[in-house]
Enzyme design. Structure first.
Site, short mmCIF file in Angstrom:
data_model
loop_
_atom_site.label_atom_id
_atom_site.label_comp_id
_atom_site.label_asym_id
_atom_site.label_seq_id
_atom_site.Cartn_x
_atom_site.Cartn_y
_atom_site.Cartn_z
N SER A 1 0.68 -1.12 0.03
CA SER A 1 0.15 -0.15 -0.06
C SER A 1 0.84 1.24 -0.01
O SER A 1 0.45 2.34 -0.57
CB SER A 1 -1.12 0.05 1.35
OG SER A 1 -0.38 0.07 2.31
N ASN A 2 1.93 1.24 0.70
CA ASN A 2 2.92 2.37 0.69
C ASN A 2 3.40 2.55 -0.73
O ASN A 2 3.57 3.63 -1.18
CB ASN A 2 4.03 2.37 1.73
CG ASN A 2 3.73 2.63 3.01
OD1 ASN A 2 3.47 4.11 3.16
ND2 ASN A 2 3.28 1.86 3.89
N ASN B 1 13.40 4.42 4.04
CA ASN B 1 12.57 3.37 4.36
C ASN B 1 11.35 3.99 5.23
O ASN B 1 11.82 5.12 5.72
CB ASN B 1 13.32 2.45 5.49
CG ASN B 1 12.28 1.15 6.11
OD1 ASN B 1 11.30 0.53 5.08
ND2 ASN B 1 12.28 0.90 7.23
N HIS C 1 9.14 3.59 8.48
CA HIS C 1 8.98 2.42 9.54
C HIS C 1 7.38 3.04 10.42
O HIS C 1 7.47 4.15 10.87
CB HIS C 1 10.25 2.73 10.57
CG HIS C 1 10.10 1.81 11.58
ND1 HIS C 1 10.35 0.35 11.56
CD2 HIS C 1 10.12 1.88 13.09
CE1 HIS C 1 10.43 -0.21 12.71
NE2 HIS C 1 10.11 0.88 13.57
N SER D 1 7.58 6.90 10.70
CA SER D 1 8.94 7.84 10.27
C SER D 1 9.39 7.24 8.96
O SER D 1 9.77 6.11 8.78
CB SER D 1 9.91 7.72 11.30
OG SER D 1 9.51 7.75 12.67
N GLU E 1 1.21 7.21 6.87
CA GLU E 1 2.33 6.57 6.27
C GLU E 1 1.92 7.22 4.72
O GLU E 1 3.01 7.31 4.16
CB GLU E 1 2.34 5.13 6.11
CG GLU E 1 2.71 4.63 7.50
CD GLU E 1 3.07 3.46 7.58
OE1 GLU E 1 3.40 2.65 6.80
OE2 GLU E 1 2.67 2.56 8.75
C1 GRF Z 1 3.96 -0.56 6.70
O1 GRF Z 1 3.37 -0.27 8.10
C2 GRF Z 1 5.30 -0.04 7.09
O2 GRF Z 1 5.59 1.15 7.66
C3 GRF Z 1 6.03 -1.28 7.34
O3 GRF Z 1 5.28 -2.49 7.00
C4 GRF Z 1 4.01 -2.09 6.39
C5 GRF Z 1 3.98 -2.01 4.95
O4 GRF Z 1 2.62 -2.04 4.47
N1 GRF Z 1 7.36 -1.18 7.33
P1 GRF Z 1 2.37 -2.05 2.93
O5 GRF Z 1 3.01 -3.27 2.22
O6 GRF Z 1 2.94 -0.67 2.44
O7 GRF Z 1 0.99 -2.12 2.65
#
Ligand code: GRF
Length: 197
Positions: A26-27, A116, A118, A145, A183
């Site tokens: 999703s990010n 990254n 986090h 972060s 995020e």
């Molecule tokens: C997110 O919460 C990110 O901060 C962490 O892992 C999760 C990944 O989610 N590192 P996605 O795959 O981006 O939906």
């Protein structure tokens, strides 16, 4: 933005970014949505060829690369990943739910060019289970972060943070969902600034 900064950004082509994922991505989708004058996503790569995010990226017409280190070992895996990143013309790497530790050699090759996201307010709660730990500690705020990746886990320079309140009755899942919204806002915004500095 100052006049000279505006001129510089108008002249510069978008920075090229590869996004590394291990799961739903999703990010990565938020980073893809944030593409524009500042950066372009030139590759979505995963250590899990079955990652749901790779299917999404393919459906969007983004170049993808899926390879598992299982069976070939970390050095061969990272060499192939590095080759794919360079082939794609990536200048920057954005880790987005990438669940594997990159080796010191790899990080050195991309020194200062890997970021990254986090799910904690770093330097608090490096590593896993961040939301459960924040709730157990009685914290009133949680968040996320974006940081530069160094050899040490979740320890590089923090580029940006976003906070959310921890509410009575929050579980790690409800808190994670609230943080995830932040995020998706924070990561593209920070990346745009970072690739321009
Ligand atoms: C997110 O919460 C990110 O901060 C962490 O892992 C999760 C990944 O989610 N590192 P996605 O795959 O981006 O939906």
């Amino acid at each position: 933005m100052s006049g000279s900064a505006r001129e510089a950004s108008a002249e510069r082509p978008p920075a090229t970014v590869a996004v590394l994922i291990s799961g739903r991505g999703s990010n990565m989708q938020a980073l893809a949505a944030g593409q524009g004058d500042a950066y372009r996503v030139v590759l979505v790569a995963s250590d899990r060829p079955d990652a749901a995010g790779l299917d999404w990226a393919q459906a969007q017409g983004l170049p993808t690369f899926g390879l598992s280190p299982k069976g070939i070992g970390k050095p061969a895996y990272e060499a192939a990943l590095d080759a794919a990143l360079r082939e794609a013309g990536a200048e920057w790497i954005a880790l987005a739910g990438y669940m594997r530790l990159l080796s010191g050699d790899f990080v050195t090759r991309w020194q200062g060019r890997i970021v990254n996201i986090h799910p904690s307010l770093l330097p608090k709660y490096k590593g896993l289970d961040t939301h459960a730990r924040a709730i157990a500690a009685g914290d009133r705020q949680a968040g996320c972060s974006v940081h530069v990746v160094t050899e040490e886990l979740d320890a590089g320079e923090v580029l940006g943070r976003a906070s959310v309140p921890i509410l009575p009755g929050d579980t790690p899942e409800t808190l994670a969902a609230r943080v995830l919204v932040e995020e998706h806002r924070l990561y593209p915004a920070v990346l745009k600034e970072f690739v321009r500095r």
